[in-house]
Enzyme design. Structure first.
Site, PDB file in Angstrom:
ATOM      1  N   THR A 232     -12.674  -2.562  10.947  1.00 27.57           N
ATOM      2  CA  THR A 232     -13.449  -1.421  10.677  1.00 27.57           C
ATOM      3  C   THR A 232     -13.482  -0.483   9.813  1.00 27.57           C
ATOM      4  O   THR A 232     -12.156  -0.146   9.481  1.00 27.57           O
ATOM      5  CB  THR A 232     -13.844  -0.829  12.194  1.00 27.57           C
ATOM      6  OG1 THR A 232     -12.765   0.012  12.400  1.00 27.57           O
ATOM      7  CG2 THR A 232     -14.291  -1.878  13.357  1.00 27.57           C
ATOM      8  N   ARG A 233     -14.383   0.155   9.176  1.00 32.53           N
ATOM      9  CA  ARG A 233     -14.171   1.411   8.331  1.00 32.53           C
ATOM     10  C   ARG A 233     -15.489   2.192   8.716  1.00 32.53           C
ATOM     11  O   ARG A 233     -16.393   1.666   9.403  1.00 32.53           O
ATOM     12  CB  ARG A 233     -14.429   0.898   6.737  1.00 32.53           C
ATOM     13  CG  ARG A 233     -13.200   0.123   6.042  1.00 32.53           C
ATOM     14  CD  ARG A 233     -11.999   0.730   6.369  1.00 32.53           C
ATOM     15  NE  ARG A 233     -10.772   0.010   5.778  1.00 32.53           N
ATOM     16  CZ  ARG A 233     -10.168  -0.740   6.545  1.00 32.53           C
ATOM     17  NH1 ARG A 233     -10.231  -0.797   7.725  1.00 32.53           N
ATOM     18  NH2 ARG A 233      -9.051  -1.358   5.759  1.00 32.53           N
TER      19      ARG A 233
ATOM     20  N   GLN B 271      -8.515  -0.829  11.794  1.00 29.48           N
ATOM     21  CA  GLN B 271      -9.480   0.044  12.237  1.00 29.48           C
ATOM     22  C   GLN B 271      -9.465   1.684  11.460  1.00 29.48           C
ATOM     23  O   GLN B 271      -8.199   2.035  11.266  1.00 29.48           O
ATOM     24  CB  GLN B 271      -9.518   0.299  13.568  1.00 29.48           C
ATOM     25  CG  GLN B 271      -8.215   0.673  14.209  1.00 29.48           C
ATOM     26  CD  GLN B 271      -8.173   0.742  15.845  1.00 29.48           C
ATOM     27  OE1 GLN B 271      -9.460   0.689  16.459  1.00 29.48           O
ATOM     28  NE2 GLN B 271      -7.252   1.222  16.324  1.00 29.48           N
ATOM     29  N   ARG B 272     -10.618   2.228  11.155  1.00 25.51           N
ATOM     30  CA  ARG B 272     -10.435   3.439  10.919  1.00 25.51           C
ATOM     31  C   ARG B 272     -11.584   4.378  11.005  1.00 25.51           C
ATOM     32  O   ARG B 272     -12.779   3.855  10.801  1.00 25.51           O
ATOM     33  CB  ARG B 272     -10.213   3.505   9.310  1.00 25.51           C
ATOM     34  CG  ARG B 272     -10.031   4.793   8.646  1.00 25.51           C
ATOM     35  CD  ARG B 272      -9.826   4.396   7.097  1.00 25.51           C
ATOM     36  NE  ARG B 272      -8.550   4.005   6.766  1.00 25.51           N
ATOM     37  CZ  ARG B 272      -8.362   3.390   5.364  1.00 25.51           C
ATOM     38  NH1 ARG B 272      -9.371   3.422   4.831  1.00 25.51           N
ATOM     39  NH2 ARG B 272      -7.088   2.851   5.046  1.00 25.51           N
TER      40      ARG B 272
ATOM     41  N   TYR C 201       0.846   4.344  -2.618  1.00 23.75           N
ATOM     42  CA  TYR C 201      -0.596   5.078  -2.133  1.00 23.75           C
ATOM     43  C   TYR C 201      -0.244   5.938  -1.091  1.00 23.75           C
ATOM     44  O   TYR C 201      -0.276   7.430  -1.049  1.00 23.75           O
ATOM     45  CB  TYR C 201      -1.724   4.376  -2.421  1.00 23.75           C
ATOM     46  CG  TYR C 201      -3.188   5.462  -2.438  1.00 23.75           C
ATOM     47  CD1 TYR C 201      -3.504   5.898  -3.415  1.00 23.75           C
ATOM     48  CD2 TYR C 201      -3.872   5.364  -1.144  1.00 23.75           C
ATOM     49  CE1 TYR C 201      -4.419   6.627  -3.376  1.00 23.75           C
ATOM     50  CE2 TYR C 201      -4.927   6.280  -1.080  1.00 23.75           C
ATOM     51  CZ  TYR C 201      -5.245   6.894  -2.187  1.00 23.75           C
ATOM     52  OH  TYR C 201      -6.612   7.644  -2.130  1.00 23.75           O
TER      53      TYR C 201
ATOM     54  N   ASN D 255     -17.773  -4.358  -4.211  1.00 24.03           N
ATOM     55  CA  ASN D 255     -17.736  -5.677  -4.234  1.00 24.03           C
ATOM     56  C   ASN D 255     -19.015  -6.447  -3.738  1.00 24.03           C
ATOM     57  O   ASN D 255     -19.468  -7.251  -4.289  1.00 24.03           O
ATOM     58  CB  ASN D 255     -16.541  -6.188  -3.560  1.00 24.03           C
ATOM     59  CG  ASN D 255     -15.261  -6.402  -4.417  1.00 24.03           C
ATOM     60  OD1 ASN D 255     -15.495  -5.976  -5.511  1.00 24.03           O
ATOM     61  ND2 ASN D 255     -14.226  -6.974  -3.801  1.00 24.03           N
TER      62      ASN D 255
ATOM     63  N   ARG E 222       0.791  -1.272   0.067  1.00 22.42           N
ATOM     64  CA  ARG E 222       0.054  -0.069   0.011  1.00 22.42           C
ATOM     65  C   ARG E 222       1.063   1.184  -0.086  1.00 22.42           C
ATOM     66  O   ARG E 222       0.371   2.274  -0.037  1.00 22.42           O
ATOM     67  CB  ARG E 222      -0.833   0.023   1.302  1.00 22.42           C
ATOM     68  CG  ARG E 222      -1.923  -1.107   1.102  1.00 22.42           C
ATOM     69  CD  ARG E 222      -2.526  -1.020   2.679  1.00 22.42           C
ATOM     70  NE  ARG E 222      -3.872  -0.205   2.439  1.00 22.42           N
ATOM     71  CZ  ARG E 222      -5.188  -0.555   2.393  1.00 22.42           C
ATOM     72  NH1 ARG E 222      -5.370  -2.001   2.396  1.00 22.42           N
ATOM     73  NH2 ARG E 222      -6.239   0.271   2.260  1.00 22.42           N
TER      74      ARG E 222
HETATM   75  N1  UDP Z   1     -12.795  -5.821   2.025  1.00 16.19           N
HETATM   76  C1  UDP Z   1     -13.401  -7.086   2.110  1.00 16.19           C
HETATM   77  N2  UDP Z   1     -13.973  -7.636   0.996  1.00 16.19           N
HETATM   78  C2  UDP Z   1     -13.983  -7.146  -0.191  1.00 16.19           C
HETATM   79  C3  UDP Z   1     -13.149  -5.957  -0.379  1.00 16.19           C
HETATM   80  C4  UDP Z   1     -12.626  -5.626   0.921  1.00 16.19           C
HETATM   81  O1  UDP Z   1     -13.455  -7.718   3.190  1.00 16.19           O
HETATM   82  O2  UDP Z   1     -14.457  -7.844  -1.355  1.00 16.19           O
HETATM   83  C5  UDP Z   1     -12.208  -5.320   3.181  1.00 16.19           C
HETATM   84  C6  UDP Z   1     -10.602  -4.960   3.020  1.00 16.19           C
HETATM   85  O3  UDP Z   1      -9.774  -5.937   3.408  1.00 16.19           O
HETATM   86  C7  UDP Z   1     -10.718  -3.795   3.983  1.00 16.19           C
HETATM   87  C8  UDP Z   1     -12.050  -3.259   4.139  1.00 16.19           C
HETATM   88  O4  UDP Z   1     -12.964  -4.179   3.441  1.00 16.19           O
HETATM   89  O5  UDP Z   1     -10.253  -4.449   5.159  1.00 16.19           O
HETATM   90  C9  UDP Z   1     -12.226  -1.945   3.064  1.00 16.19           C
HETATM   91  O6  UDP Z   1     -11.715  -2.322   1.754  1.00 16.19           O
HETATM   92  P1  UDP Z   1     -11.419  -1.228   0.383  1.00 16.19           P
HETATM   93  O7  UDP Z   1     -10.854  -1.744  -0.378  1.00 16.19           O
HETATM   94  O8  UDP Z   1     -12.805  -0.678   0.368  1.00 16.19           O
HETATM   95  O9  UDP Z   1     -10.643  -0.091   1.108  1.00 16.19           O
HETATM   96  P2  UDP Z   1      -9.702   0.238   2.096  1.00 16.19           P
HETATM   97  O10 UDP Z   1     -10.355   1.242   3.162  1.00 16.19           O
HETATM   98  O11 UDP Z   1      -9.178  -0.758   2.784  1.00 16.19           O
HETATM   99  O12 UDP Z   1      -8.725   1.419   1.504  1.00 16.19           O
END
Ligand code: UDP
Length: 318
Positions: free
Chosen positions: A212-213, A277-278, A147, A192, A144
Protein backbone atom coordinates in the site's frame (compact mmCIF):
# COMPACT_ATOMS: atom_id res chain seq x y z
CA UNK A 1 11.81 42.26 -0.36
CA UNK A 2 13.45 39.32 1.42
CA UNK A 3 14.35 36.34 -0.68
CA UNK A 4 13.18 32.75 -0.37
CA UNK A 5 15.60 30.10 -1.65
CA UNK A 6 14.34 26.78 -2.99
CA UNK A 7 17.05 24.18 -3.56
CA UNK A 8 15.80 21.57 -6.00
CA UNK A 9 13.47 24.29 -7.27
CA UNK A 10 13.40 22.99 -10.84
CA UNK A 11 12.16 19.58 -9.72
CA UNK A 12 8.63 18.23 -9.53
CA UNK A 13 7.67 19.56 -6.08
CA UNK A 14 10.23 22.39 -6.14
CA UNK A 15 8.82 24.02 -9.25
CA UNK A 16 5.29 24.04 -7.83
CA UNK A 17 6.70 25.50 -4.63
CA UNK A 18 8.56 28.28 -6.51
CA UNK A 19 5.35 29.10 -8.37
CA UNK A 20 3.29 29.25 -5.17
CA UNK A 21 5.89 31.41 -3.39
CA UNK A 22 5.93 33.89 -6.29
CA UNK A 23 2.13 33.99 -6.26
CA UNK A 24 2.33 34.92 -2.57
CA UNK A 25 4.52 37.91 -3.46
CA UNK A 26 7.99 36.56 -2.60
CA UNK A 27 11.26 36.98 -4.40
CA UNK A 28 12.49 33.45 -5.18
CA UNK A 29 15.93 32.05 -5.95
CA UNK A 30 15.77 28.55 -7.39
CA UNK A 31 18.96 26.52 -7.03
CA UNK A 32 19.10 23.26 -8.99
CA UNK A 33 21.79 21.13 -10.66
CA UNK A 34 19.22 19.84 -13.19
CA UNK A 35 20.04 16.19 -12.49
CA UNK A 36 16.40 15.27 -11.98
CA UNK A 37 15.10 18.84 -12.17
CA UNK A 38 14.20 20.24 -15.56
CA UNK A 39 14.25 23.77 -16.98
CA UNK A 40 10.91 22.98 -18.63
CA UNK A 41 9.36 22.93 -15.13
CA UNK A 42 10.33 26.57 -14.46
CA UNK A 43 10.42 28.07 -17.98
CA UNK A 44 7.19 29.99 -17.32
CA UNK A 45 8.78 31.59 -14.23
CA UNK A 46 11.99 32.82 -15.90
CA UNK A 47 10.53 36.12 -17.26
CA UNK A 48 9.43 37.16 -13.74
CA UNK A 49 11.95 39.71 -12.40
CA UNK A 50 11.38 38.36 -8.87
CA UNK A 51 12.58 34.91 -9.95
CA UNK A 52 16.21 33.90 -10.34
CA UNK A 53 17.53 30.52 -11.41
CA UNK A 54 21.01 29.44 -10.30
CA UNK A 55 22.35 26.22 -11.82
CA UNK A 56 24.33 24.74 -8.97
CA UNK A 57 24.86 21.45 -7.13
CA UNK A 58 24.46 21.94 -3.36
CA UNK A 59 27.28 19.43 -2.79
CA UNK A 60 29.53 22.44 -3.50
CA UNK A 61 29.16 25.36 -1.03
CA UNK A 62 27.12 28.35 -2.19
CA UNK A 63 26.73 31.76 -0.58
CA UNK A 64 24.29 34.03 -2.46
CA UNK A 65 25.73 37.05 -0.62
CA UNK A 66 23.95 39.43 -2.98
CA UNK A 67 20.57 38.25 -1.67
CA UNK A 68 18.79 39.09 1.60
CA UNK A 69 17.62 35.56 2.39
CA UNK A 70 14.89 35.02 4.98
CA UNK A 71 13.83 31.44 4.24
CA UNK A 72 15.35 28.36 2.60
CA UNK A 73 13.45 25.27 1.47
CA UNK A 74 15.92 22.41 1.01
CA UNK A 75 14.42 20.07 -1.57
CA UNK A 76 17.59 19.20 -3.46
CA UNK A 77 17.90 15.41 -3.69
CA UNK A 78 16.81 12.83 -6.25
CA UNK A 79 13.66 11.37 -4.72
CA UNK A 80 12.45 8.45 -6.80
CA UNK A 81 14.02 5.04 -6.07
CA UNK A 82 15.29 4.76 -9.66
CA UNK A 83 16.94 8.19 -9.55
CA UNK A 84 18.37 8.04 -6.05
CA UNK A 85 19.87 4.59 -6.66
CA UNK A 86 21.38 5.67 -10.01
CA UNK A 87 24.31 7.24 -8.15
CA UNK A 88 23.90 6.18 -4.54
CA UNK A 89 27.06 7.87 -3.31
CA UNK A 90 25.98 11.19 -4.81
CA UNK A 91 22.61 10.76 -3.08
CA UNK A 92 24.41 10.37 0.24
CA UNK A 93 26.54 13.43 -0.52
CA UNK A 94 23.42 15.50 -1.25
CA UNK A 95 21.96 14.48 2.11
CA UNK A 96 25.14 15.08 4.12
CA UNK A 97 27.56 17.53 2.47
CA UNK A 98 24.71 19.20 0.57
CA UNK A 99 22.58 19.53 3.70
CA UNK A 100 25.55 20.97 5.65
CA UNK A 101 26.02 23.54 2.86
CA UNK A 102 22.33 24.46 2.94
CA UNK A 103 22.46 24.77 6.74
CA UNK A 104 25.63 26.86 6.40
CA UNK A 105 23.75 29.19 4.06
CA UNK A 106 20.95 29.48 6.63
CA UNK A 107 23.49 30.25 9.37
CA UNK A 108 25.25 32.91 7.28
CA UNK A 109 21.97 34.67 6.48
CA UNK A 110 20.20 33.95 9.79
CA UNK A 111 17.47 32.41 7.65
CA UNK A 112 14.83 29.87 8.63
CA UNK A 113 15.39 26.56 6.82
CA UNK A 114 12.98 23.74 6.02
CA UNK A 115 14.13 20.22 5.23
CA UNK A 116 12.17 18.04 2.87
CA UNK A 117 12.47 14.79 4.75
CA UNK A 118 10.52 11.72 3.81
CA UNK A 119 8.32 8.84 4.88
CA UNK A 120 11.32 6.69 3.93
CA UNK A 121 12.83 7.53 7.32
CA UNK A 122 10.29 4.95 8.59
CA UNK A 123 11.70 2.31 6.19
CA UNK A 124 9.48 -0.79 5.96
CA UNK A 125 7.31 0.32 8.87
CA UNK A 126 6.17 -2.01 11.64
CA UNK A 127 3.80 0.64 12.99
CA UNK A 128 0.78 1.55 10.92
CA UNK A 129 -0.21 4.29 10.20
CA UNK A 130 3.11 5.99 10.79
CA UNK A 131 3.31 8.61 13.53
CA UNK A 132 6.25 10.97 13.92
CA UNK A 133 7.24 9.27 17.18
CA UNK A 134 7.85 5.95 15.36
CA UNK A 135 11.60 5.53 14.94
CA UNK A 136 11.46 3.36 11.85
CA UNK A 137 12.63 0.03 10.47
CA UNK A 138 15.40 0.91 8.03
CA UNK A 139 18.12 -1.25 6.50
CA UNK A 140 21.52 0.43 6.77
CA UNK A 141 22.96 -1.57 3.88
CA UNK A 142 20.16 -2.15 1.37
CA UNK A 143 19.67 -0.43 -2.01
CA UNK A 144 17.34 2.18 -0.49
CA UNK A 145 19.72 3.01 2.38
CA UNK A 146 21.52 5.81 0.49
CA UNK A 147 18.25 7.74 0.54
CA UNK A 148 16.63 6.46 3.75
CA UNK A 149 19.71 6.75 5.93
CA UNK A 150 20.76 9.91 4.10
CA UNK A 151 17.46 11.57 4.95
CA UNK A 152 17.70 10.35 8.53
CA UNK A 153 21.15 11.88 9.07
CA UNK A 154 19.90 15.05 7.35
CA UNK A 155 17.23 15.35 10.06
CA UNK A 156 19.97 14.84 12.67
CA UNK A 157 22.06 17.61 11.10
CA UNK A 158 19.07 19.95 11.14
CA UNK A 159 18.47 19.40 14.84
CA UNK A 160 22.18 19.66 15.67
CA UNK A 161 22.46 22.99 13.81
CA UNK A 162 19.36 24.12 15.67
CA UNK A 163 20.81 23.11 19.06
CA UNK A 164 24.35 24.28 18.36
CA UNK A 165 23.81 27.45 16.35
CA UNK A 166 20.21 28.39 17.12
CA UNK A 167 19.19 28.08 13.46
CA UNK A 168 15.42 28.12 13.01
CA UNK A 169 14.51 24.80 11.44
CA UNK A 170 11.44 23.04 10.05
CA UNK A 171 11.34 19.34 9.11
CA UNK A 172 8.59 17.92 6.90
CA UNK A 173 8.31 14.17 6.31
CA UNK A 174 6.81 14.02 2.86
CA UNK A 175 4.81 10.95 1.85
CA UNK A 176 4.20 9.81 -1.75
CA UNK A 177 3.32 12.87 -3.80
CA UNK A 178 2.09 12.98 -7.39
CA UNK A 179 0.90 15.44 -9.98
CA UNK A 180 1.90 17.33 -13.11
CA UNK A 181 5.68 17.70 -13.71
CA UNK A 182 6.61 14.33 -12.27
CA UNK A 183 9.58 13.24 -14.37
CA UNK A 184 8.39 10.88 -17.07
CA UNK A 185 11.34 8.52 -16.48
CA UNK A 186 11.48 8.54 -12.70
CA UNK A 187 10.13 5.00 -12.43
CA UNK A 188 7.58 5.85 -9.76
CA UNK A 189 4.32 4.05 -9.63
CA UNK A 190 2.02 6.95 -10.62
CA UNK A 191 4.14 8.16 -13.55
CA UNK A 192 4.84 4.59 -14.71
CA UNK A 193 1.21 3.48 -14.63
CA UNK A 194 -0.09 6.61 -16.36
CA UNK A 195 2.53 6.63 -19.14
CA UNK A 196 2.12 2.88 -19.65
CA UNK A 197 -1.67 3.26 -19.86
CA UNK A 198 -1.47 6.18 -22.29
CA UNK A 199 0.99 4.33 -24.54
CA UNK A 200 -1.05 1.13 -24.41
CA UNK A 201 1.89 -0.71 -22.85
CA UNK A 202 1.67 -3.36 -20.14
CA UNK A 203 1.12 -1.93 -16.66
CA UNK A 204 3.88 -3.27 -14.43
CA UNK A 205 2.86 -4.17 -10.91
CA UNK A 206 5.86 -5.08 -8.77
CA UNK A 207 5.07 -8.05 -6.55
CA UNK A 208 1.41 -8.98 -6.17
CA UNK A 209 0.20 -5.38 -5.88
CA UNK A 210 -0.92 -5.82 -2.28
CA UNK A 211 1.62 -3.29 -0.95
CA UNK A 212 0.00 0.00 0.00
CA UNK A 213 0.83 3.68 -0.47
CA UNK A 214 -1.08 6.88 0.28
CA UNK A 215 -0.86 9.50 -2.46
CA UNK A 216 -0.96 13.25 -1.92
CA UNK A 217 -1.59 15.71 -4.75
CA UNK A 218 1.25 18.18 -5.20
CA UNK A 219 -0.76 21.37 -4.56
CA UNK A 220 -1.87 20.00 -1.18
CA UNK A 221 1.71 19.14 -0.27
CA UNK A 222 3.08 22.53 -1.30
CA UNK A 223 0.41 24.23 0.81
CA UNK A 224 1.57 22.16 3.79
CA UNK A 225 5.24 23.05 3.26
CA UNK A 226 4.49 26.78 3.13
CA UNK A 227 2.29 26.55 6.19
CA UNK A 228 4.99 24.67 8.13
CA UNK A 229 7.65 27.22 7.15
CA UNK A 230 5.48 30.10 8.35
CA UNK A 231 4.18 28.57 11.58
CA UNK A 232 5.97 29.87 14.67
CA UNK A 233 7.38 27.65 17.41
CA UNK A 234 6.86 24.33 15.66
CA UNK A 235 9.90 22.61 14.19
CA UNK A 236 8.39 19.23 13.39
CA UNK A 237 9.28 16.62 12.23
CA UNK A 238 5.77 16.50 10.89
CA UNK A 239 4.19 14.10 8.41
CA UNK A 240 2.78 15.75 5.28
CA UNK A 241 0.79 13.37 3.13
CA UNK A 242 -2.65 12.11 2.28
CA UNK A 243 -3.87 9.42 4.69
CA UNK A 244 -6.13 7.76 2.10
CA UNK A 245 -4.36 4.43 1.60
CA UNK A 246 -4.70 2.02 -1.30
CA UNK A 247 -3.13 -1.09 -2.76
CA UNK A 248 -0.82 -0.60 -5.72
CA UNK A 249 -3.02 -3.09 -7.61
CA UNK A 250 -6.06 -0.85 -7.05
CA UNK A 251 -4.15 2.15 -8.39
CA UNK A 252 -3.44 0.23 -11.60
CA UNK A 253 -7.16 -0.40 -12.09
CA UNK A 254 -8.02 3.24 -11.38
CA UNK A 255 -5.48 4.48 -13.92
CA UNK A 256 -6.78 2.06 -16.57
CA UNK A 257 -10.34 3.25 -15.95
CA UNK A 258 -9.43 6.95 -16.02
CA UNK A 259 -7.41 6.70 -19.22
CA UNK A 260 -9.80 4.19 -20.85
CA UNK A 261 -6.67 2.24 -21.72
CA UNK A 262 -6.52 -1.21 -23.26
CA UNK A 263 -3.29 -1.96 -21.37
CA UNK A 264 -2.92 -5.31 -19.62
CA UNK A 265 -1.72 -5.64 -16.05
CA UNK A 266 1.45 -7.72 -15.67
CA UNK A 267 3.55 -8.51 -12.61
CA UNK A 268 7.28 -8.03 -12.11
CA UNK A 269 9.53 -8.97 -9.16
CA UNK A 270 9.21 -6.80 -6.07
CA UNK A 271 12.37 -4.69 -5.57
CA UNK A 272 14.47 -5.35 -2.44
CA UNK A 273 13.35 -3.55 0.74
CA UNK A 274 10.14 -2.29 -0.90
CA UNK A 275 7.94 -1.14 2.02
CA UNK A 276 4.79 -3.29 2.38
CA UNK A 277 2.60 -0.50 3.71
CA UNK A 278 2.69 3.26 4.10
CA UNK A 279 0.11 5.68 5.43
CA UNK A 280 0.73 8.89 7.33
CA UNK A 281 -0.89 9.73 10.62
CA UNK A 282 -1.42 13.47 10.09
CA UNK A 283 -2.82 14.35 13.51
CA UNK A 284 0.22 16.52 14.27
CA UNK A 285 -0.12 18.49 11.02
CA UNK A 286 -3.83 19.00 11.61
CA UNK A 287 -3.30 20.21 15.16
CA UNK A 288 -0.23 22.38 14.64
CA UNK A 289 -0.65 23.63 11.08
CA UNK A 290 -4.41 23.37 10.60
CA UNK A 291 -3.48 21.47 7.43
CA UNK A 292 -4.93 18.46 5.67
CA UNK A 293 -5.16 17.47 2.01
CA UNK A 294 -8.25 18.52 0.06
CA UNK A 295 -7.69 17.14 -3.45
CA UNK A 296 -9.30 13.73 -3.97
CA UNK A 297 -7.54 11.06 -6.03
CA UNK A 298 -9.84 11.21 -9.06
CA UNK A 299 -9.31 14.98 -9.38
CA UNK A 300 -5.56 14.66 -8.86
CA UNK A 301 -5.11 11.71 -11.19
CA UNK A 302 -7.20 13.41 -13.89
CA UNK A 303 -4.90 16.47 -13.79
CA UNK A 304 -1.84 14.23 -13.85
CA UNK A 305 -3.15 12.19 -16.79
CA UNK A 306 -3.82 15.45 -18.70
CA UNK A 307 -0.22 16.53 -18.07
CA UNK A 308 1.29 13.26 -19.30
CA UNK A 309 -1.02 13.21 -22.34
CA UNK A 310 0.38 16.59 -23.33
CA UNK A 311 4.01 15.61 -22.70
CA UNK A 312 3.69 12.32 -24.60
CA UNK A 313 1.87 14.10 -27.46
CA UNK A 314 4.65 16.69 -27.66
CA UNK A 315 7.36 14.01 -27.68
CA UNK A 316 5.50 12.06 -30.37
CA UNK A 317 5.38 15.18 -32.55
CA UNK A 318 9.19 15.50 -32.56
N1 UDP B 1 5.62 0.03 -8.27
C1 UDP B 1 4.95 -0.83 -9.13
N2 UDP B 1 5.11 -0.65 -10.46
C2 UDP B 1 5.87 0.33 -11.00
C3 UDP B 1 6.54 1.22 -10.13
C4 UDP B 1 6.39 1.03 -8.75
O1 UDP B 1 4.23 -1.75 -8.71
O2 UDP B 1 5.95 0.43 -12.24
C5 UDP B 1 5.42 -0.15 -6.82
C6 UDP B 1 6.71 -0.17 -6.00
O3 UDP B 1 7.26 -1.46 -5.95
C7 UDP B 1 6.20 0.32 -4.65
C8 UDP B 1 5.08 1.28 -5.01
O4 UDP B 1 4.70 0.95 -6.34
O5 UDP B 1 5.66 -0.75 -3.92
C9 UDP B 1 5.50 2.74 -4.95
O6 UDP B 1 6.69 2.87 -5.67
P1 UDP B 1 7.37 4.26 -5.98
O7 UDP B 1 8.64 3.98 -6.73
O8 UDP B 1 6.40 5.18 -6.61
O9 UDP B 1 7.72 4.92 -4.57
P2 UDP B 1 8.11 4.37 -3.12
O10 UDP B 1 6.90 4.64 -2.31
O11 UDP B 1 8.43 2.90 -3.17
O12 UDP B 1 9.28 5.19 -2.75
Amino acid sequence: MATVVVTGGAGFIGSHLCEALLALGNRVVCVDNLFTGNIANIRQLLPDSRFRFVEHDIITPFFLDDEDISQIYNLACPASPVHYQYNAIRTIKANTIGVINALGLAKRHQARILQSSTSEVYGDPLVHPQTESYKGNVSTIGPRACYDEGKRVAETLFFDYHRTHGIEIRVARIFNTYGPRMAINDGRVVSNFITQALRGEDITIYGDGSQTRSFCFVSDLVGGLIRLMNTESFTGPVNLGNPVELHVGELAKEVIALTESSSRIVTRPLPADDPKQRKPDITLAKENLGWEPTVDRTTGLTATVAYFREILGRNAGK
